[in-house]
Design a protein around this motif. Structure first.
Motif, mmCIF file in Angstrom:
data_model
loop_
_atom_site.group_PDB
_atom_site.id
_atom_site.type_symbol
_atom_site.label_atom_id
_atom_site.label_comp_id
_atom_site.label_asym_id
_atom_site.label_seq_id
_atom_site.Cartn_x
_atom_site.Cartn_y
_atom_site.Cartn_z
ATOM 1 N N ALA A 74 8.080 -3.055 -0.753
ATOM 2 C CA ALA A 74 8.194 -3.530 0.488
ATOM 3 C C ALA A 74 9.543 -4.112 0.846
ATOM 4 O O ALA A 74 10.369 -4.616 0.026
ATOM 5 C CB ALA A 74 7.235 -4.835 0.363
ATOM 6 N N GLN B 72 -1.806 -3.431 3.786
ATOM 7 C CA GLN B 72 -0.760 -3.514 3.078
ATOM 8 C C GLN B 72 -0.640 -5.323 2.872
ATOM 9 O O GLN B 72 -1.411 -5.875 3.213
ATOM 10 C CB GLN B 72 0.334 -2.906 3.195
ATOM 11 N N ARG C 234 3.633 -3.874 -5.147
ATOM 12 C CA ARG C 234 3.824 -2.996 -4.193
ATOM 13 C C ARG C 234 5.570 -3.304 -4.217
ATOM 14 O O ARG C 234 5.907 -4.258 -3.458
ATOM 15 C CB ARG C 234 3.514 -3.391 -2.798
ATOM 16 N N ASN D 27 5.528 1.636 1.526
ATOM 17 C CA ASN D 27 5.218 0.431 0.853
ATOM 18 C C ASN D 27 3.851 0.514 -0.110
ATOM 19 O O ASN D 27 2.842 0.203 0.381
ATOM 20 C CB ASN D 27 4.892 -0.552 1.839
#
Length: 228
Positions: free
Chosen positions: A109, A158, A106, A207
């Motif tokens: 972020a 997430q 990810r 994200n």
């Protein structure tokens, strides 16, 4: 930071976190976010043994140093525990009060998201970012059809997820003793530290997790120009 995945579903020959995104490896984007946060005292990167040379190259070319590298296990659960054990002495000494666990896949972020999750975990015990989902439906038990709308107020979870350090380490050690394998950090805490509250923090649509080839293309367009 967990970097022990692969490129299988993406169709790549190497771990997806070492693929380029706007001229830098995906991993470099993730590291830049957390390594530059004043609230973060230590960054531990968990890698697969075969990927260690790649990780060291990314660190040498894209960071100012100070990132600690450890080799993870066969599962996400084992890799998270490996990272926590690297911090265990500092957790026991009170030098580390909370831990952020992030998936290196990810890369977008933001520091703002990480800071809000960390602050919530320090205040409440645990925190997980997520986005409301209203585009889901409930499948029949046999998977042959749909039986109606999904339950209300579902959240797509997430990372980074954050928890107070001592109960997090204790929960993962107990999980290891029991042979438990969770889907994410929160699932382990729900099972082995049920008294620790887990607060929901609004996530970020940008994200995204790099899983398939088109995710990398989306990230190319969503990535900010310049530094993270």
């Amino acid at each position: 930071m967990l970097a022990g995945g692969s490129g299988t579903r993406l169709g790549a020959e190497r771990n997806k976190v070492y693929l380029p995104l706007r001229g830098r490896p995906v991993l470099a984007w993730s590291l830049a976010t957390f390594a530059g946060m004043p609230e973060v005292g230590a960054v531990v990167l968990v890698v697969r043994e075969p990927d260690r040379p790649l990780a060291e190259q990314v660190l040498a070319e894209h960071t100012a140093g100070g990132v600690e590298v450890v080799v993870g296990g066969r599962t996400r659960q084992e890799s998270e525990l490996a990272g926590l054990r690297r911090l265990a002495a500092r957790i026991d000494a009170g030098a580390v009060d909370a831990v952020l666990v992030h998936d290196a896949a990810r890369p977008l972020a933001t520091r703002e998201l990480a800071s809000s999750v960390l602050a919530a975990a320090r205040a409440e015990g645990g925190a997980v970012p997520g986005l409301w989902r209203d585009d889901l439906a409930a499948a029949a038990p046999d998977g042959a059809g749909l039986v109606g709308p999904s339950p209300d107020r579902l959240v797509a979870v997430q990372t980074p997820q954050a928890f107070r350090a001592a109960p997090l380490l204790a929960a993962y050690e107990e999980a290891a003793a029991c042979g438990f394998v969770g889907t994410d950090t929160a699932s382990c805490m729900e099972r082995f530290a049920p008294d620790v509250p887990i607060r929901w923090v609004p996530g970020d649509e940008r994200n995204i997790k790099i899983t398939y080839a088109h995710d990398l293309l989306v990230a190319e367009h969503a990535a900010p120009i310049g530094t993270v």
